[in-house]
Design a protein around this motif. Sequence first.
Motif, PDB file in Angstrom:
ATOM      1  N   SER A  10      -0.777  -0.307   8.372  1.00  0.00           N
ATOM      2  CA  SER A  10      -1.043  -1.674   7.918  1.00  0.00           C
ATOM      3  C   SER A  10      -0.355  -1.967   6.593  1.00  0.00           C
ATOM      4  O   SER A  10      -0.629  -2.985   5.953  1.00  0.00           O
ATOM      5  CB  SER A  10      -2.551  -1.892   7.756  1.00  0.00           C
ATOM      6  N   ASN A  11       0.561  -1.082   6.180  1.00  0.00           N
ATOM      7  CA  ASN A  11       1.195  -1.213   4.867  1.00  0.00           C
ATOM      8  C   ASN A  11       2.657  -1.622   4.973  1.00  0.00           C
ATOM      9  O   ASN A  11       3.308  -1.374   5.974  1.00  0.00           O
ATOM     10  CB  ASN A  11       1.125   0.117   4.102  1.00  0.00           C
ATOM     11  N   LYS A  12       3.136  -2.234   3.909  1.00  0.00           N
ATOM     12  CA  LYS A  12       4.562  -2.487   3.723  1.00  0.00           C
ATOM     13  C   LYS A  12       4.953  -1.948   2.354  1.00  0.00           C
ATOM     14  O   LYS A  12       4.249  -2.178   1.364  1.00  0.00           O
ATOM     15  CB  LYS A  12       4.879  -3.982   3.791  1.00  0.00           C
ATOM     16  N   ILE A  13       6.066  -1.222   2.308  1.00  0.00           N
ATOM     17  CA  ILE A  13       6.598  -0.725   1.045  1.00  0.00           C
ATOM     18  C   ILE A  13       7.919  -1.436   0.788  1.00  0.00           C
ATOM     19  O   ILE A  13       8.846  -1.353   1.602  1.00  0.00           O
ATOM     20  CB  ILE A  13       6.815   0.797   1.083  1.00  0.00           C
ATOM     21  N   TYR A  14       8.004  -2.151  -0.318  1.00  0.00           N
ATOM     22  CA  TYR A  14       9.202  -2.899  -0.703  1.00  0.00           C
ATOM     23  C   TYR A  14       9.975  -2.047  -1.707  1.00  0.00           C
ATOM     24  O   TYR A  14       9.469  -1.742  -2.800  1.00  0.00           O
ATOM     25  CB  TYR A  14       8.831  -4.244  -1.300  1.00  0.00           C
ATOM     26  N   ILE A  15      11.186  -1.666  -1.331  1.00  0.00           N
ATOM     27  CA  ILE A  15      11.947  -0.682  -2.089  1.00  0.00           C
ATOM     28  C   ILE A  15      13.214  -1.326  -2.640  1.00  0.00           C
ATOM     29  O   ILE A  15      14.003  -1.916  -1.889  1.00  0.00           O
ATOM     30  CB  ILE A  15      12.332   0.503  -1.189  1.00  0.00           C
ATOM     31  N   GLU A  22      16.623   6.411 -14.749  1.00  0.00           N
ATOM     32  CA  GLU A  22      15.756   7.575 -14.583  1.00  0.00           C
ATOM     33  C   GLU A  22      14.284   7.184 -14.703  1.00  0.00           C
ATOM     34  O   GLU A  22      13.452   7.997 -15.096  1.00  0.00           O
ATOM     35  CB  GLU A  22      16.111   8.641 -15.625  1.00  0.00           C
ATOM     36  N   THR A  23      13.969   5.933 -14.383  1.00  0.00           N
ATOM     37  CA  THR A  23      12.584   5.469 -14.400  1.00  0.00           C
ATOM     38  C   THR A  23      12.242   4.853 -13.052  1.00  0.00           C
ATOM     39  O   THR A  23      13.133   4.501 -12.264  1.00  0.00           O
ATOM     40  CB  THR A  23      12.348   4.409 -15.497  1.00  0.00           C
ATOM     41  N   VAL A  24      10.952   4.692 -12.796  1.00  0.00           N
ATOM     42  CA  VAL A  24      10.513   4.017 -11.584  1.00  0.00           C
ATOM     43  C   VAL A  24       9.285   3.183 -11.910  1.00  0.00           C
ATOM     44  O   VAL A  24       8.407   3.597 -12.677  1.00  0.00           O
ATOM     45  CB  VAL A  24      10.217   5.021 -10.451  1.00  0.00           C
ATOM     46  N   SER A  25       9.241   1.983 -11.368  1.00  0.00           N
ATOM     47  CA  SER A  25       8.089   1.098 -11.485  1.00  0.00           C
ATOM     48  C   SER A  25       7.451   0.965 -10.114  1.00  0.00           C
ATOM     49  O   SER A  25       8.146   0.711  -9.121  1.00  0.00           O
ATOM     50  CB  SER A  25       8.510  -0.279 -12.008  1.00  0.00           C
ATOM     51  N   ILE A  26       6.136   1.117 -10.056  1.00  0.00           N
ATOM     52  CA  ILE A  26       5.407   1.134  -8.788  1.00  0.00           C
ATOM     53  C   ILE A  26       4.193   0.219  -8.893  1.00  0.00           C
ATOM     54  O   ILE A  26       3.475   0.239  -9.896  1.00  0.00           O
ATOM     55  CB  ILE A  26       4.927   2.559  -8.436  1.00  0.00           C
ATOM     56  N   ALA A  27       3.957  -0.584  -7.872  1.00  0.00           N
ATOM     57  CA  ALA A  27       2.766  -1.434  -7.823  1.00  0.00           C
ATOM     58  C   ALA A  27       2.049  -1.247  -6.500  1.00  0.00           C
ATOM     59  O   ALA A  27       2.689  -1.148  -5.449  1.00  0.00           O
ATOM     60  CB  ALA A  27       3.130  -2.905  -7.999  1.00  0.00           C
ATOM     61  N   PHE A  28       0.727  -1.193  -6.560  1.00  0.00           N
ATOM     62  CA  PHE A  28      -0.133  -1.248  -5.391  1.00  0.00           C
ATOM     63  C   PHE A  28      -0.800  -2.628  -5.407  1.00  0.00           C
ATOM     64  O   PHE A  28      -1.538  -2.942  -6.342  1.00  0.00           O
ATOM     65  CB  PHE A  28      -1.201  -0.151  -5.434  1.00  0.00           C
ATOM     66  N   VAL A 183       3.088  -2.146  -1.319  1.00  0.00           N
ATOM     67  CA  VAL A 183       3.598  -1.336  -2.423  1.00  0.00           C
ATOM     68  C   VAL A 183       4.994  -1.819  -2.801  1.00  0.00           C
ATOM     69  O   VAL A 183       5.808  -2.151  -1.923  1.00  0.00           O
ATOM     70  CB  VAL A 183       3.647   0.156  -2.035  1.00  0.00           C
ATOM     71  N   ILE A 184       5.262  -1.859  -4.097  1.00  0.00           N
ATOM     72  CA  ILE A 184       6.606  -2.140  -4.603  1.00  0.00           C
ATOM     73  C   ILE A 184       7.095  -0.902  -5.344  1.00  0.00           C
ATOM     74  O   ILE A 184       6.359  -0.316  -6.142  1.00  0.00           O
ATOM     75  CB  ILE A 184       6.619  -3.336  -5.576  1.00  0.00           C
ATOM     76  N   VAL A 185       8.337  -0.512  -5.073  1.00  0.00           N
ATOM     77  CA  VAL A 185       8.970   0.611  -5.774  1.00  0.00           C
ATOM     78  C   VAL A 185      10.339   0.152  -6.247  1.00  0.00           C
ATOM     79  O   VAL A 185      11.197  -0.202  -5.428  1.00  0.00           O
ATOM     80  CB  VAL A 185       9.125   1.838  -4.855  1.00  0.00           C
ATOM     81  N   VAL A 186      10.560   0.169  -7.571  1.00  0.00           N
ATOM     82  CA  VAL A 186      11.835  -0.281  -8.137  1.00  0.00           C
ATOM     83  C   VAL A 186      12.326   0.761  -9.131  1.00  0.00           C
ATOM     84  O   VAL A 186      11.555   1.237  -9.981  1.00  0.00           O
ATOM     85  CB  VAL A 186      11.699  -1.646  -8.849  1.00  0.00           C
ATOM     86  N   GLY A 187      13.597   1.119  -9.058  1.00  0.00           N
ATOM     87  CA  GLY A 187      14.181   2.068 -10.001  1.00  0.00           C
ATOM     88  C   GLY A 187      14.840   3.213  -9.269  1.00  0.00           C
ATOM     89  O   GLY A 187      15.531   3.012  -8.265  1.00  0.00           O
ATOM     90  N   LYS A 188      14.622   4.423  -9.751  1.00  0.00           N
ATOM     91  CA  LYS A 188      15.150   5.608  -9.080  1.00  0.00           C
ATOM     92  C   LYS A 188      14.243   5.922  -7.892  1.00  0.00           C
ATOM     93  O   LYS A 188      13.077   6.286  -8.057  1.00  0.00           O
ATOM     94  CB  LYS A 188      15.215   6.793 -10.036  1.00  0.00           C
ATOM     95  N   VAL A 189      14.774   5.777  -6.699  1.00  0.00           N
ATOM     96  CA  VAL A 189      13.983   5.961  -5.477  1.00  0.00           C
ATOM     97  C   VAL A 189      14.573   7.126  -4.679  1.00  0.00           C
ATOM     98  O   VAL A 189      15.780   7.167  -4.431  1.00  0.00           O
ATOM     99  CB  VAL A 189      13.988   4.681  -4.623  1.00  0.00           C
ATOM    100  N   THR A 190      13.707   8.046  -4.297  1.00  0.00           N
ATOM    101  CA  THR A 190      14.144   9.211  -3.512  1.00  0.00           C
ATOM    102  C   THR A 190      13.211   9.390  -2.313  1.00  0.00           C
ATOM    103  O   THR A 190      12.125   8.820  -2.256  1.00  0.00           O
ATOM    104  CB  THR A 190      14.102  10.489  -4.362  1.00  0.00           C
ATOM    105  N   ASP A 191      13.632  10.228  -1.378  1.00  0.00           N
ATOM    106  CA  ASP A 191      12.783  10.539  -0.228  1.00  0.00           C
ATOM    107  C   ASP A 191      11.482  11.200  -0.677  1.00  0.00           C
ATOM    108  O   ASP A 191      10.416  10.935  -0.101  1.00  0.00           O
ATOM    109  CB  ASP A 191      13.526  11.458   0.746  1.00  0.00           C
ATOM    110  N   ASP A 192      11.543  12.047  -1.699  1.00  0.00           N
ATOM    111  CA  ASP A 192      10.329  12.704  -2.192  1.00  0.00           C
ATOM    112  C   ASP A 192       9.320  11.678  -2.708  1.00  0.00           C
ATOM    113  O   ASP A 192       8.112  11.796  -2.448  1.00  0.00           O
ATOM    114  CB  ASP A 192      10.676  13.691  -3.311  1.00  0.00           C
ATOM    115  N   LEU A 193       9.805  10.705  -3.427  1.00  0.00           N
ATOM    116  CA  LEU A 193       8.924   9.650  -3.942  1.00  0.00           C
ATOM    117  C   LEU A 193       8.284   8.879  -2.801  1.00  0.00           C
ATOM    118  O   LEU A 193       7.064   8.647  -2.791  1.00  0.00           O
ATOM    119  CB  LEU A 193       9.728   8.709  -4.851  1.00  0.00           C
ATOM    120  N   LEU A 194       9.074   8.482  -1.820  1.00  0.00           N
ATOM    121  CA  LEU A 194       8.546   7.689  -0.710  1.00  0.00           C
ATOM    122  C   LEU A 194       7.568   8.504   0.137  1.00  0.00           C
ATOM    123  O   LEU A 194       6.570   7.974   0.634  1.00  0.00           O
ATOM    124  CB  LEU A 194       9.693   7.166   0.150  1.00  0.00           C
TER     125      LEU A 194
END
Length: 408
Positions: A10-15, A22-28, A183-194
């Motif tokens: 039921s989720n959407k992750i916006y990447i 070398e930073t990441v911003s994340i919102a739930f 979820v929003i993920v902005v910045g350095k994005v990797t498979d490990d993070l996701l």
Amino acid sequence: MQIEIKKTNSNKIYIVPVNGVETVSIAFIVPAGSTSEDKEYAGCAHLLEHIVFKGTKRYDEFSLKYELEVFGGSLNAFTTKDFTVYYARVPYFHFEKAVDILGELVFSPLIEEEAVNLEKSVVIEEIKSYNEDHLTRVHDLFAESILKEPYSRPISGYEETVKKIDADVLKKFHQKHYGSIKVIVVGKVTDDLLKTIANILRNDKPVSENNLKVNFSNPSNAYEARSNITQVHMITGTPIEIGLEDKRYPALLVLNTLLGSGMSSLLFNTIREKLGLVYEIDTVGNFWKESSLIGIYASTSTEKFPRYVQEINTILKRATIEKHYFEYGKKRLIGKLQMITESVPSVFAYVLEFLISKSEPLPIERLFEKIESVEYNHVQNLWREICENRWHWTCIIPDGEERLMKEL
């Protein structure tokens, strides 16, 4: 700027990957705002946002913040009419802790009665401070008088309703509304993070999202008198049936920019620079998926108020945008959007603004194209249409100056 969307249950992750950072911003983003509440417990969503920071199953109140701040990161939250947003910004190497803490805040708050009673007193002081702040209060009064329930209610609720809320009320609200997280993920994005985010989202559950439509009333002008002020603080505005997904929305953005963004804008140049009637004048804009509420905020002395009203009414009656203002608004808007792409927090805020307005975010490049296609006659015709609406005045006035309302 590309926006990738991953769906999980039921989720959407916006990447939005950003190269070279070398930073990441994340919102739930939780589909639980002030419009989700029972009127009897107005302020429940906002109070719950406070309470989750008092402790979770695996983190106490201090550790929640310290674990991110010690490495230069940040953690915060806010409540809107439709959503509660929990967000963090951290160095990439610390993403696992950030995701874990966001998950704890959303899925595992303790909600203990002692903490609720303490935080209720804090929120009541917050409500009092908002009500005593003239700028905040005139915006709330504007919403209360022009929007219909439940959008008319202040997000923080009222003293009398907040006092009624206890831990049991908050637990039931949490159980009913905290699910279907975006979820929003902005910045350095990797498979490990996701993968880490996907793992946390296994705790999620589907909930029924609020599909309420924003509706407007047909109010008379509204005011409140205060004994401790010497100026009139006012907003005049009108609702329009143009939302973020309307084909005219880019023209509306250009119009809003040329009217009140910057010292070269039409309102600043006309009302302040040429006439000296105000120190500050800004446009007010609330944009939803299907409609918008636009207005003009300013403050001025009681002596200048009649002239200010006259000049604003003249601008609305004339309903004309000179071409150089159109060119200014279009160029300024494109430039401001281009500068967004240089900053991770700005890109993050851009995507978030769409989602909390219940719309899918447009890549900035696509919005560029739409704005580039806006022509002078599009903005001029839109302004004439808006000026034909009834514009509603909301004022905070000095005590004893009620006669001023006759000027409207």
